[in-house]
Design an enzyme around this catalytic site. Sequence first.
Site, mmCIF file in Angstrom:
data_model
loop_
_atom_site.group_PDB
_atom_site.id
_atom_site.type_symbol
_atom_site.label_atom_id
_atom_site.label_comp_id
_atom_site.label_asym_id
_atom_site.label_seq_id
_atom_site.Cartn_x
_atom_site.Cartn_y
_atom_site.Cartn_z
ATOM 1 N N THR A 15 0.806 -1.224 0.000
ATOM 2 C CA THR A 15 0.000 0.000 0.000
ATOM 3 C C THR A 15 0.838 1.272 0.000
ATOM 4 O OG1 THR A 15 -1.716 -1.167 1.216
ATOM 5 C CG2 THR A 15 -1.774 1.221 1.347
ATOM 6 N N ASP A 59 1.811 -7.142 -4.193
ATOM 7 C CA ASP A 59 1.049 -7.111 -2.945
ATOM 8 C C ASP A 59 1.702 -8.204 -2.093
ATOM 9 O OD1 ASP A 59 -2.139 -6.453 -1.955
ATOM 10 O OD2 ASP A 59 -1.085 -8.153 -1.038
ATOM 11 N N SER A 60 1.911 -7.938 -0.824
ATOM 12 C CA SER A 60 2.704 -8.893 -0.044
ATOM 13 C C SER A 60 1.982 -10.212 0.196
ATOM 14 C CB SER A 60 3.178 -8.271 1.266
ATOM 15 O OG SER A 60 2.170 -8.273 2.225
ATOM 16 N N SER A 61 0.713 -10.305 -0.170
ATOM 17 C CA SER A 61 0.039 -11.612 -0.093
ATOM 18 C C SER A 61 0.652 -12.580 -1.109
ATOM 19 C CB SER A 61 -1.450 -11.465 -0.372
ATOM 20 O OG SER A 61 -1.982 -10.576 0.563
ATOM 21 N N ASP A 92 0.868 -7.070 5.131
ATOM 22 C CA ASP A 92 0.210 -8.369 5.383
ATOM 23 C C ASP A 92 1.202 -9.482 5.747
ATOM 24 O OD1 ASP A 92 -2.177 -7.165 4.922
ATOM 25 O OD2 ASP A 92 -2.523 -8.030 2.940
ATOM 26 N N THR A 278 2.513 -22.057 20.503
ATOM 27 C CA THR A 278 1.196 -21.768 21.092
ATOM 28 C C THR A 278 0.356 -20.824 20.225
ATOM 29 O OG1 THR A 278 0.020 -20.778 22.960
ATOM 30 C CG2 THR A 278 2.250 -19.980 22.593
ATOM 31 N N GLN A 279 -0.950 -21.040 20.271
ATOM 32 C CA GLN A 279 -1.877 -20.142 19.568
ATOM 33 C C GLN A 279 -1.962 -18.785 20.276
ATOM 34 O OE1 GLN A 279 -5.726 -22.065 19.031
ATOM 35 N NE2 GLN A 279 -4.760 -23.930 18.298
ATOM 36 N N CYS A 280 -1.526 -18.731 21.541
ATOM 37 C CA CYS A 280 -1.560 -17.457 22.274
ATOM 38 C C CYS A 280 -0.500 -16.523 21.694
ATOM 39 C CB CYS A 280 -1.242 -17.666 23.754
ATOM 40 S SG CYS A 280 -2.462 -18.646 24.599
HETATM 41 N N1 ASP Z 1 -2.307 -6.002 0.954
HETATM 42 C C1 ASP Z 1 -1.259 -5.061 1.228
HETATM 43 C C2 ASP Z 1 0.055 -5.817 1.234
HETATM 44 O O1 ASP Z 1 0.374 -6.467 2.190
HETATM 45 C C3 ASP Z 1 -1.483 -4.365 2.512
HETATM 46 C C4 ASP Z 1 -0.402 -3.392 2.872
HETATM 47 O O2 ASP Z 1 0.365 -2.950 2.046
HETATM 48 O O3 ASP Z 1 -0.290 -3.047 4.038
HETATM 49 O O4 ASP Z 1 0.771 -5.767 0.257
#
Ligand code: ASP
Length: 343
Positions: A15, A59-61, A92, A278-280
């Site tokens: 972003t 996009d970092s996804s 992300d 752990t999930q915590c």
């Molecule tokens: N979806 C975006 C990413 O991780 C969100 C961000 O940039 O914060 O690339």
Amino acid sequence: MSKQAQILVIYTGGTIGMVQDSESGALKAFDFKHLTAQIPEIKKFGFHIDSISFDPIIDSSNMHPEVWVRLAKIIEEKYEQYDGFVILHGSDTMAFTASALSFMLENLSKPVILTGSQLPIGMIRTDGKENFITSLEIAAAKRDDGTSLVPEVCIYFEYQLYRGNRTHKFNAEHFEAFRSVNYPVLARAGVEIKYNFEAIHKPMHQEFRILTQLDPHVAVLTLFPGITREVVSAVLNIEGVKAVVMATYGSGNAPTHDWFLEELEAAIKKGVIVYNVTQCKGGSVKMGKYETSVGLQKIGVVSGYDITLEAAVTKLMYLLGNDYPQDRIRKYLKTSLRGEITV
Ligand code: ASP
């Protein structure tokens, strides 16, 4: 005055890199060739800043171990030339990239600061400018003896500097998007940047090198009440899987059903590493504390202590990639290699 600091900015995407087109008003990718024209404030630092922009930006996804290798190689190639590195990255998966790089960059003595933003840098209320500008300042900061103040892989976001491999993204909307629950903040930016020197790594004196073999044959098994034998068995027996991060309850607890322990034991006997995380978000795995983790300990599940999921996955990729014998991997998993766990 000491020599002008040399900083390399690597823009991967996310972003932060959006600005408004002066004519159409539409958001478009930031032109890093004209960095100082976009953010004239940074000229006042008096640093020399160069930038490398990924093409295409992502996009970092869509982040992938291959991109981590690319980042590590850029840092290796430019290591001598620059005093510090700022990586602009989507938030992300930023905690995964920071964790992975912390393992891949060995004997680091210079800052590698990842940052990004929740609002594009071209928007009036953006958090991106402060994140970026303060990251540059931290990347350039030195002690009187010329060594870097923060010689480690960090995330800087919303006035706080964190050890990268201790963070997780916890909020999708707030400017304060990251937390490091199990390790103190390395610095806070207010009127001044206040460094927490006790918590920051000391510069390494051995030769810097990168380790780029990452093995992605890792899976995550998240426990939940009612999980069936089929699900547990399917994950543990995925073809080619070498390690499973098991996200357990509380201080590393899991069901005590015979079938559950039998499935785990069979997988461990086959050579699969089961890593108890752990999930915590806060606190540590303490196997043996409750009856519900005694069985795990007996069959050879490895404790992840207070490691984050992000650091657990990337640490396994790194250790498996280095082809260490299994007993060494198990030992390293229980050892703090880059300050990622408190043992
Ligand atoms: N979806 C975006 C990413 O991780 C969100 C961000 O940039 O914060 O690339």
